[in-house]
Design a protein around this motif. Structure first.
Motif, PDB file in Angstrom:
ATOM      1  N   GLY A 177       0.821  -1.207   0.000  1.00  0.00           N
ATOM      2  CA  GLY A 177       0.000   0.000   0.000  1.00  0.00           C
ATOM      3  C   GLY A 177       0.853   1.254   0.000  1.00  0.00           C
ATOM      4  N   LEU A 178       1.918   1.257   0.790  1.00  0.00           N
ATOM      5  CA  LEU A 178       2.807   2.428   0.832  1.00  0.00           C
ATOM      6  C   LEU A 178       3.514   2.631  -0.512  1.00  0.00           C
ATOM      7  CD1 LEU A 178       4.321   2.029   4.415  1.00  0.00           C
ATOM      8  CD2 LEU A 178       2.573   3.669   3.659  1.00  0.00           C
ATOM      9  N   LEU A 179       3.910   1.538  -1.159  1.00  0.00           N
ATOM     10  CA  LEU A 179       4.526   1.661  -2.486  1.00  0.00           C
ATOM     11  C   LEU A 179       3.515   2.203  -3.502  1.00  0.00           C
ATOM     12  CD1 LEU A 179       6.674  -1.608  -2.664  1.00  0.00           C
ATOM     13  CD2 LEU A 179       7.523   0.752  -2.696  1.00  0.00           C
ATOM     14  N   SER A 180       2.270   1.782  -3.386  1.00  0.00           N
ATOM     15  CA  SER A 180       1.227   2.282  -4.285  1.00  0.00           C
ATOM     16  C   SER A 180       0.988   3.775  -4.065  1.00  0.00           C
ATOM     17  CB  SER A 180      -0.079   1.512  -4.072  1.00  0.00           C
ATOM     18  OG  SER A 180       0.075   0.147  -4.392  1.00  0.00           O
ATOM     19  N   LEU A 181       1.003   4.210  -2.805  1.00  0.00           N
ATOM     20  CA  LEU A 181       0.838   5.641  -2.516  1.00  0.00           C
ATOM     21  C   LEU A 181       2.029   6.444  -3.031  1.00  0.00           C
ATOM     22  CD1 LEU A 181      -0.712   5.540   1.075  1.00  0.00           C
ATOM     23  CD2 LEU A 181      -1.855   6.109  -1.086  1.00  0.00           C
ATOM     24  N   LEU A 182       3.217   5.828  -3.011  1.00  0.00           N
ATOM     25  CA  LEU A 182       4.384   6.496  -3.609  1.00  0.00           C
ATOM     26  C   LEU A 182       4.178   6.671  -5.113  1.00  0.00           C
ATOM     27  CD1 LEU A 182       7.276   7.598  -3.417  1.00  0.00           C
ATOM     28  CD2 LEU A 182       8.103   5.234  -3.677  1.00  0.00           C
ATOM     29  N   CYS A 183       3.658   5.631  -5.782  1.00  0.00           N
ATOM     30  CA  CYS A 183       3.348   5.744  -7.214  1.00  0.00           C
ATOM     31  C   CYS A 183       2.306   6.831  -7.447  1.00  0.00           C
ATOM     32  CB  CYS A 183       2.843   4.404  -7.759  1.00  0.00           C
ATOM     33  SG  CYS A 183       4.100   3.131  -7.884  1.00  0.00           S
ATOM     34  N   HIS A 184       1.337   6.913  -6.565  1.00  0.00           N
ATOM     35  CA  HIS A 184       0.320   7.966  -6.679  1.00  0.00           C
ATOM     36  C   HIS A 184       0.969   9.342  -6.601  1.00  0.00           C
ATOM     37  CE1 HIS A 184      -3.003  10.626  -5.812  1.00  0.00           C
ATOM     38  NE2 HIS A 184      -2.541  10.857  -4.590  1.00  0.00           N
ATOM     39  N   ALA A 185       1.864   9.521  -5.633  1.00  0.00           N
ATOM     40  CA  ALA A 185       2.517  10.825  -5.457  1.00  0.00           C
ATOM     41  C   ALA A 185       3.373  11.198  -6.666  1.00  0.00           C
ATOM     42  CB  ALA A 185       3.368  10.809  -4.191  1.00  0.00           C
ATOM     43  N   LEU A 186       3.966  10.186  -7.312  1.00  0.00           N
ATOM     44  CA  LEU A 186       4.876  10.451  -8.423  1.00  0.00           C
ATOM     45  C   LEU A 186       4.169  10.542  -9.772  1.00  0.00           C
ATOM     46  CD1 LEU A 186       7.818   8.027  -7.486  1.00  0.00           C
ATOM     47  CD2 LEU A 186       7.762  10.524  -7.221  1.00  0.00           C
ATOM     48  N   LEU A 187       3.043   9.832  -9.911  1.00  0.00           N
ATOM     49  CA  LEU A 187       2.464   9.658 -11.245  1.00  0.00           C
ATOM     50  C   LEU A 187       1.060  10.228 -11.419  1.00  0.00           C
ATOM     51  CD1 LEU A 187       3.523   5.908 -11.709  1.00  0.00           C
ATOM     52  CD2 LEU A 187       4.660   7.910 -12.695  1.00  0.00           C
ATOM     53  N   GLU A 188       0.394  10.556 -10.331  1.00  0.00           N
ATOM     54  CA  GLU A 188      -1.017  10.934 -10.434  1.00  0.00           C
ATOM     55  C   GLU A 188      -1.281  12.296  -9.789  1.00  0.00           C
ATOM     56  OE1 GLU A 188      -2.989   6.438 -10.249  1.00  0.00           O
ATOM     57  OE2 GLU A 188      -2.798   7.612  -8.408  1.00  0.00           O
ATOM     58  N   PRO A 189      -2.376  12.938 -10.189  1.00  0.00           N
ATOM     59  CA  PRO A 189      -2.766  14.191  -9.530  1.00  0.00           C
ATOM     60  C   PRO A 189      -3.255  13.921  -8.110  1.00  0.00           C
ATOM     61  CG  PRO A 189      -4.471  13.492 -11.070  1.00  0.00           C
ATOM     62  CD  PRO A 189      -3.303  12.570 -11.293  1.00  0.00           C
ATOM     63  N   ALA A 190      -3.237  14.937  -7.287  1.00  0.00           N
ATOM     64  CA  ALA A 190      -3.678  14.794  -5.894  1.00  0.00           C
ATOM     65  C   ALA A 190      -5.145  14.377  -5.842  1.00  0.00           C
ATOM     66  CB  ALA A 190      -3.461  16.103  -5.145  1.00  0.00           C
ATOM     67  N   ALA A 191      -5.478  13.559  -4.837  1.00  0.00           N
ATOM     68  CA  ALA A 191      -6.841  13.063  -4.687  1.00  0.00           C
ATOM     69  C   ALA A 191      -7.564  13.818  -3.576  1.00  0.00           C
ATOM     70  CB  ALA A 191      -6.815  11.573  -4.367  1.00  0.00           C
ATOM     71  N   THR A 192      -8.856  14.050  -3.794  1.00  0.00           N
ATOM     72  CA  THR A 192      -9.683  14.702  -2.771  1.00  0.00           C
ATOM     73  C   THR A 192     -10.971  13.895  -2.601  1.00  0.00           C
ATOM     74  OG1 THR A 192     -10.608  16.141  -4.486  1.00  0.00           O
ATOM     75  CG2 THR A 192      -8.765  17.020  -3.177  1.00  0.00           C
ATOM     76  N   PRO A 193     -10.893  12.778  -1.869  1.00  0.00           N
ATOM     77  CA  PRO A 193     -12.079  11.915  -1.711  1.00  0.00           C
ATOM     78  C   PRO A 193     -13.162  12.597  -0.885  1.00  0.00           C
ATOM     79  CG  PRO A 193     -10.039  10.803  -1.055  1.00  0.00           C
ATOM     80  CD  PRO A 193      -9.718  12.245  -1.190  1.00  0.00           C
ATOM     81  N   SER A 194     -14.399  12.253  -1.211  1.00  0.00           N
ATOM     82  CA  SER A 194     -15.530  12.689  -0.391  1.00  0.00           C
ATOM     83  C   SER A 194     -15.643  11.765   0.818  1.00  0.00           C
ATOM     84  CB  SER A 194     -16.820  12.624  -1.205  1.00  0.00           C
ATOM     85  OG  SER A 194     -17.120  11.276  -1.549  1.00  0.00           O
ATOM     86  N   ALA A 195     -16.501  12.117   1.777  1.00  0.00           N
ATOM     87  CA  ALA A 195     -16.703  11.274   2.955  1.00  0.00           C
ATOM     88  C   ALA A 195     -17.201   9.878   2.549  1.00  0.00           C
ATOM     89  CB  ALA A 195     -17.698  11.943   3.894  1.00  0.00           C
ATOM     90  N   ALA A 196     -18.093   9.836   1.549  1.00  0.00           N
ATOM     91  CA  ALA A 196     -18.611   8.542   1.081  1.00  0.00           C
ATOM     92  C   ALA A 196     -17.504   7.711   0.449  1.00  0.00           C
ATOM     93  CB  ALA A 196     -19.745   8.762   0.083  1.00  0.00           C
ATOM     94  N   GLN A 197     -16.595   8.367  -0.276  1.00  0.00           N
ATOM     95  CA  GLN A 197     -15.497   7.629  -0.906  1.00  0.00           C
ATOM     96  C   GLN A 197     -14.499   7.110   0.126  1.00  0.00           C
ATOM     97  OE1 GLN A 197     -14.374  10.663  -3.785  1.00  0.00           O
ATOM     98  NE2 GLN A 197     -15.175   9.424  -5.465  1.00  0.00           N
ATOM     99  N   TRP A 198     -14.267   7.876   1.192  1.00  0.00           N
ATOM    100  CA  TRP A 198     -13.403   7.373   2.267  1.00  0.00           C
ATOM    101  C   TRP A 198     -14.014   6.113   2.870  1.00  0.00           C
ATOM    102  CZ3 TRP A 198      -8.564   8.219   2.760  1.00  0.00           C
ATOM    103  CH2 TRP A 198      -7.988   9.478   2.504  1.00  0.00           C
TER     104      TRP A 198
END
Length: 285
Positions: free
Chosen positions: A180-201
């Motif tokens: 999971g931490l490696l996936s979040l690193l990929c997110h930080a490097l490759l994807e735009p920032a995420a802003t989940p809603s309460a329902a998505q959390w």
């Protein structure tokens, strides 16, 4: 805890079948973010036994290879090839589990029944996933190769579970957290920032409890206890059950093609899970 592999495998398959329905609620979020948060949430299922997370480095790397490697390759396959075709090739993993079992489990052999059951399941899964419309194109070759690589990673990881030195099933929590931490690193490097809603959390938490967390604990136990040839044949029920859940939630529909696919998948699962006939012993003269 259950000690029978088939109910354990079916539990994992049922949880994976909910992935498409829950994933639809997070489709506006970056995929590596979804995977990273879900896997980290899934790790909490065994946080109360965190001492069991301490495993040999080779075992930890095998866990990361399976959980992170599979999702990394699959998401890049979706970037480089149409989703339908990539998802179909991804579903080679149950067939690969069946075919590769003799290489990983000495003493196991493949019968025509196992091969036919796996093939029927793959054809049925193909009909479910593609709706009978498949158009492979050379321009998406890199994506197809990535999807097949993802299938190879998950099938070999599944078979490796029975070859690794003994470890507590709770260690899957450590595999989930590291991946999971490696996936979040990929997110930080490759994807735009995420802003989940309460329902998505809340949905991300459910993903971690179910298809992106709890299912892995059940799967590990099933593969350690059971026959991979039988479990691989059963796994083709995943896209079928996923489609049924989508239909029940109003996000999909069944047609005559799906009915044919259901018969193929059920027939393949039956062939692959029937107990083997004992070999006739030569009579002493």
């Amino acid at each position: 805890m259950l000690k029978h592999p088939i109910p354990l495998a079916l539990g994992a398959i049922l949880l994976w079948a909910s992935l498409a329905t829950l994933g639809a609620m997070t489709r506006t979020l970056p995929p590596f973010f979804v995977v990273g948060v879900s896997l980290c949430a899934g790790s909490l299922l065994s946080i109360h036994r965190i001492r069991d997370w301490k495993v040999p480095l080779s075992t930890l790397l095998a866990g990361i290879y399976g959980l992170f490697g599979y999702h990394f390759l699959l998401f890049f396959a979706f970037r480089h090839a149409p989703t339908l075709e990539a998802n179909l090739l991804n579903y080679l993993w149950p067939l690969l589990i069946v075919l590769l079992t003799p290489r990983f489990r000495p003493g196991s052999r493949l019968s025509r029944r196992h091969i036919l059951g796996g093939a029927l399941g793959f054809i049925g899964a193909g009909l479910i996933v593609t709706g009978g419309q498949l158009a492979l194109s050379q321009q998406y070759l890199s994506g197809y190769l990535l999807a097949m690589s993802a299938a190879a990673v998950w099938s070999t990881f599944s078979l490796l579970l029975g070859r690794l030195p003994a470890f507590s099933g709770s260690a899957m929590g450590g595999f989930c957290l590291a991946s999971g931490l490696l996936s979040l690193l990929c997110h930080a490097l490759l994807e735009p920032a995420a802003t989940p809603s309460a329902a998505q959390w809340a949905t991300l938490a459910l993903l971690g409890l179910g298809p992106m967390g709890g299912a892995f604990f059940l799967w590990e136990r099933a593969l350690r206890l059971g026959d991979p040839r039988q479990i691989g044949s059963l796994s083709y029920a995943t896209p079928l059950l996923s489609t049924l859940l989508l239909t029940a939630s109003g996000q999909g529909e069944l047609n005559s093609l799906a009915a044919v696919a259901i018969l193929l998948i059920l027939g393949g699962a039956l062939l692959g899970t029937l107990p083997e006939r004992p070999r006739a012993q030569p009579q002493a003269r």
